[in-house]
Design a protein around this motif. Structure first.
Motif, PDB file in Angstrom:
ATOM      1  N   UNK A  34      40.260  40.904  34.186  1.00 13.94           N
ATOM      2  CA  UNK A  34      41.300  41.747  33.585  1.00 13.94           C
ATOM      3  C   UNK A  34      42.653  40.707  33.737  1.00 13.94           C
ATOM      4  N   UNK A  35      43.519  40.970  32.751  1.00 12.79           N
ATOM      5  CA  UNK A  35      44.538  40.131  32.808  1.00 12.79           C
ATOM      6  C   UNK A  35      45.539  40.422  31.956  1.00 12.79           C
ATOM      7  N   UNK A  36      46.720  39.616  31.897  1.00 10.66           N
ATOM      8  CA  UNK A  36      48.033  39.907  31.144  1.00 10.66           C
ATOM      9  C   UNK A  36      48.202  38.669  30.298  1.00 10.66           C
ATOM     10  N   UNK A  50      45.652  36.166  35.223  1.00  5.86           N
ATOM     11  CA  UNK A  50      44.123  36.975  35.053  1.00  5.86           C
ATOM     12  C   UNK A  50      43.731  37.242  36.394  1.00  5.86           C
ATOM     13  N   UNK A  51      42.947  38.257  36.711  1.00  4.54           N
ATOM     14  CA  UNK A  51      42.063  38.426  38.031  1.00  4.54           C
ATOM     15  C   UNK A  51      40.649  39.027  37.833  1.00  4.54           C
ATOM     16  N   UNK A  52      39.854  38.394  38.494  1.00  8.20           N
ATOM     17  CA  UNK A  52      38.396  38.655  38.384  1.00  8.20           C
ATOM     18  C   UNK A  52      38.036  40.139  38.875  1.00  8.20           C
ATOM     19  N   UNK A  54      36.404  40.282  41.475  1.00  5.34           N
ATOM     20  CA  UNK A  54      36.094  39.963  42.849  1.00  5.34           C
ATOM     21  C   UNK A  54      37.347  39.359  43.739  1.00  5.34           C
ATOM     22  N   UNK A  55      38.644  39.335  42.513  1.00  8.64           N
ATOM     23  CA  UNK A  55      39.880  39.281  43.099  1.00  8.64           C
ATOM     24  C   UNK A  55      40.327  37.827  42.849  1.00  8.64           C
ATOM     25  N   UNK A  56      39.638  36.948  42.346  1.00  6.18           N
ATOM     26  CA  UNK A  56      40.160  35.673  42.052  1.00  6.18           C
ATOM     27  C   UNK A  56      41.205  35.696  41.054  1.00  6.18           C
ATOM     28  N   UNK A  57      42.396  35.094  41.331  1.00  4.79           N
ATOM     29  CA  UNK A  57      43.361  35.045  40.299  1.00  4.79           C
ATOM     30  C   UNK A  57      43.741  33.737  39.757  1.00  4.79           C
ATOM     31  N   UNK A  58      44.569  33.847  38.502  1.00  5.41           N
ATOM     32  CA  UNK A  58      44.806  32.407  37.842  1.00  5.41           C
ATOM     33  C   UNK A  58      46.296  32.944  37.264  1.00  5.41           C
ATOM     34  N   UNK A  59      47.119  31.879  37.245  1.00  8.19           N
ATOM     35  CA  UNK A  59      48.651  32.157  36.879  1.00  8.19           C
ATOM     36  C   UNK A  59      48.960  30.836  35.908  1.00  8.19           C
ATOM     37  N   UNK A  60      49.782  31.278  34.900  1.00 11.15           N
ATOM     38  CA  UNK A  60      50.517  30.315  34.298  1.00 11.15           C
ATOM     39  C   UNK A  60      51.462  29.587  34.938  1.00 11.15           C
ATOM     40  N   UNK A  61      51.600  28.393  34.888  1.00 10.92           N
ATOM     41  CA  UNK A  61      52.676  27.500  35.766  1.00 10.92           C
ATOM     42  C   UNK A  61      53.970  28.112  35.574  1.00 10.92           C
ATOM     43  N   UNK A  62      54.319  28.758  34.491  1.00  9.89           N
ATOM     44  CA  UNK A  62      55.734  29.135  34.070  1.00  9.89           C
ATOM     45  C   UNK A  62      56.070  30.513  34.883  1.00  9.89           C
ATOM     46  N   UNK A  63      54.990  31.134  35.719  1.00 14.29           N
ATOM     47  CA  UNK A  63      55.391  32.450  36.210  1.00 14.29           C
ATOM     48  C   UNK A  63      54.632  32.285  37.856  1.00 14.29           C
ATOM     49  N   UNK A  68      53.088  38.330  40.325  1.00 13.34           N
ATOM     50  CA  UNK A  68      51.630  38.620  41.083  1.00 13.34           C
ATOM     51  C   UNK A  68      51.013  39.641  40.456  1.00 13.34           C
ATOM     52  N   UNK A  69      49.638  39.151  40.235  1.00 12.17           N
ATOM     53  CA  UNK A  69      48.769  40.101  39.793  1.00 12.17           C
ATOM     54  C   UNK A  69      47.811  40.650  40.925  1.00 12.17           C
ATOM     55  N   UNK A  70      47.459  42.000  40.742  1.00 11.52           N
ATOM     56  CA  UNK A  70      46.613  42.621  41.805  1.00 11.52           C
ATOM     57  C   UNK A  70      45.944  43.837  41.067  1.00 11.52           C
ATOM     58  N   UNK A  71      44.812  44.162  41.460  1.00 10.63           N
ATOM     59  CA  UNK A  71      43.931  45.376  41.082  1.00 10.63           C
ATOM     60  C   UNK A  71      43.613  46.460  42.041  1.00 10.63           C
ATOM     61  N   UNK A  72      43.401  47.651  41.581  1.00  8.40           N
ATOM     62  CA  UNK A  72      42.836  48.433  42.406  1.00  8.40           C
ATOM     63  C   UNK A  72      41.395  48.838  41.860  1.00  8.40           C
ATOM     64  N   UNK A  73      40.437  48.401  42.158  1.00  9.38           N
ATOM     65  CA  UNK A  73      39.075  48.662  41.822  1.00  9.38           C
ATOM     66  C   UNK A  73      38.786  50.101  41.679  1.00  9.38           C
TER      67      UNK A  73
END
Length: 117
Positions: A34-36, A50-52, A54-63, A68-73
């Motif tokens: 999931x992501x934005x 984005x966040x998988x 299992x909690x793995x995250x990826x960000x654009x360099x500009x942000x 911070x991306x997070x999730x409540x499964x």
């Protein structure tokens, strides 16, 4: 089918903060991301974070270091905490749910985020 309901967004002054939420419902597969993404007027849609499942995250360099991306499964909900907002962060922000096997993506309606200088 997956339905995405977004909330948050609005108008904020530069340097301020906002939080976006996106709740997914329907056929939620265990392996997904999931992501934005965001799209400014006249620009292409771009990855924000984005966040998988299992909690793995990826960000654009500009942000990176500001958002911070997070999730409540348990709630199938993803959040985007946006701090130190800049006018160039102004865009429509789209929530996405992507199945990892098929790579099929669902998109939300997209709340507007406007940062005034």
């Amino acid at each position: 089918q997956v339905q995405l309901v977004e909330s948050g967004g609005g108008l904020v002054q530069a340097g301020g903060s906002l939080r976006l939420s996106c709740a997914a419902s329907g056929s939620i597969s265990s392996s997904h991301t999931m992501g934005w993404y965001r799209q400014a007027p006249g620009e292409q849609r771009e990855l924000v974070a984005t966040i998988t499942s299992t909690g793995g995250t990826n960000y654009a360099a500009s942000v990176k270091d500001r958002f911070t991306i997070s999730r409540d499964n348990a709630k199938n909900t993803v959040y985007l905490q946006m701090n130190s907002l800049k006018p160039e962060d102004t865009a429509v922000y789209y929530c996405t749910f992507r199945r990892l096997v098929s790579q099929y993506a669902y998109w939300g309606q997209g709340p507007q985020v406007t940062v005034s200088s």
